[in-house]
Design an enzyme around this catalytic site. Structure first.
Site, mmCIF file in Angstrom:
data_model
loop_
_atom_site.group_PDB
_atom_site.id
_atom_site.type_symbol
_atom_site.label_atom_id
_atom_site.label_comp_id
_atom_site.label_asym_id
_atom_site.label_seq_id
_atom_site.Cartn_x
_atom_site.Cartn_y
_atom_site.Cartn_z
ATOM 1 C CG ASP A 30 37.113 17.560 41.370
ATOM 2 O OD1 ASP A 30 36.020 17.898 41.861
ATOM 3 O OD2 ASP A 30 38.186 17.541 42.017
ATOM 4 C CB VAL A 96 34.139 25.267 45.625
ATOM 5 C CG1 VAL A 96 34.147 26.501 44.721
ATOM 6 C CG2 VAL A 96 35.553 24.693 45.756
ATOM 7 C CG HIS A 100 30.254 22.435 42.417
ATOM 8 N ND1 HIS A 100 30.336 23.393 43.410
ATOM 9 C CD2 HIS A 100 30.766 21.308 42.957
ATOM 10 C CE1 HIS A 100 30.882 22.858 44.499
ATOM 11 N NE2 HIS A 100 31.139 21.580 44.239
ATOM 12 C CG HIS A 102 30.862 16.716 42.527
ATOM 13 N ND1 HIS A 102 32.224 16.716 42.733
ATOM 14 C CD2 HIS A 102 30.346 17.602 43.415
ATOM 15 C CE1 HIS A 102 32.518 17.554 43.712
ATOM 16 N NE2 HIS A 102 31.402 18.099 44.146
HETATM 17 P P1 DGP Z 1 32.576 20.340 46.775
HETATM 18 O O1 DGP Z 1 33.249 19.627 47.905
HETATM 19 O O2 DGP Z 1 31.257 19.679 46.372
HETATM 20 O O3 DGP Z 1 32.427 21.829 47.030
HETATM 21 O O4 DGP Z 1 33.506 20.141 45.522
HETATM 22 C C1 DGP Z 1 34.504 21.031 45.151
HETATM 23 C C2 DGP Z 1 35.393 20.313 44.188
HETATM 24 O O5 DGP Z 1 36.161 21.275 43.495
HETATM 25 C C3 DGP Z 1 36.382 19.331 44.799
HETATM 26 O O6 DGP Z 1 36.088 18.023 44.332
HETATM 27 C C4 DGP Z 1 37.749 19.779 44.309
HETATM 28 C C5 DGP Z 1 37.422 20.742 43.208
HETATM 29 N N1 DGP Z 1 38.318 21.869 43.093
HETATM 30 C C6 DGP Z 1 38.699 22.712 44.088
HETATM 31 N N2 DGP Z 1 39.499 23.679 43.616
HETATM 32 C C7 DGP Z 1 39.628 23.432 42.281
HETATM 33 C C8 DGP Z 1 40.348 24.084 41.229
HETATM 34 O O7 DGP Z 1 41.020 25.101 41.431
HETATM 35 N N3 DGP Z 1 40.241 23.535 39.990
HETATM 36 C C9 DGP Z 1 39.492 22.417 39.748
HETATM 37 N N4 DGP Z 1 39.462 21.963 38.480
HETATM 38 N N5 DGP Z 1 38.804 21.788 40.707
HETATM 39 C C10 DGP Z 1 38.879 22.286 41.958
#
Ligand code: DGP
Length: 114
Positions: A30, A96, A100, A102
């Protein structure tokens, strides 16, 4: 359905710190970690939310969880424990819209979550 940042990571259009992949699942760190280990397990198939998943995705959902559990074991997190989370839509805190899981570990987690 619309593309997302995770779709771009899956297609290697933008970089990510990928820690695991197989035919169905990709896992990467993340960008904004909330624990010493914070990895996202995403299906290659673009499913927007848990609410959008259907019975035909049952095996895929199981694979996501098993991949997270396997990675946690490999990283030495299993004995002390860890947390897996799937945020769904606005009240779930989803930002997003590509399903997914976590995986958070390496510190004690609290309950209830915020
Ligand atoms: P959620 O809130 O459950 O939709 O989690 C989305 C997660 O994705 C958040 O913890 C931050 C992560 N995230 C957002 N953009 C990116 C990215 O471009 N790269 C990575 N590695 N993580 C990202």
């Amino acid at each position: 359905m619309g593309d997302t940042i995770f779709g771009k990571i899956i297609r290697r259009e933008i970089p990510a710190d990928i820690v695991y992949e197989d035919d169905d699942v990709l896992a990467f760190r993340d960008l904004n970690p909330q624990a010493p280990v914070h990895v996202l397990f995403v299906p290659r198939k673009a499913i927007a939310t848990l609410d959008a998943a259907s019975a035909e995705d049952a095996e895929l959902l199981g694979k996501l969880l098993l991949a997270a559990a396997s990675y946690a074991r490999q990283e030495g997190l299993a004995e002390k424990g860890y947390r897996t989370v799937v945020n769904c839509n606005e009240h779930g805190g989803q930002t997003v819209f590509h399903l997914h899981v976590h995986l958070l570990g390496g510190r004690p987690m609290h309950w209830p979550p915020g």
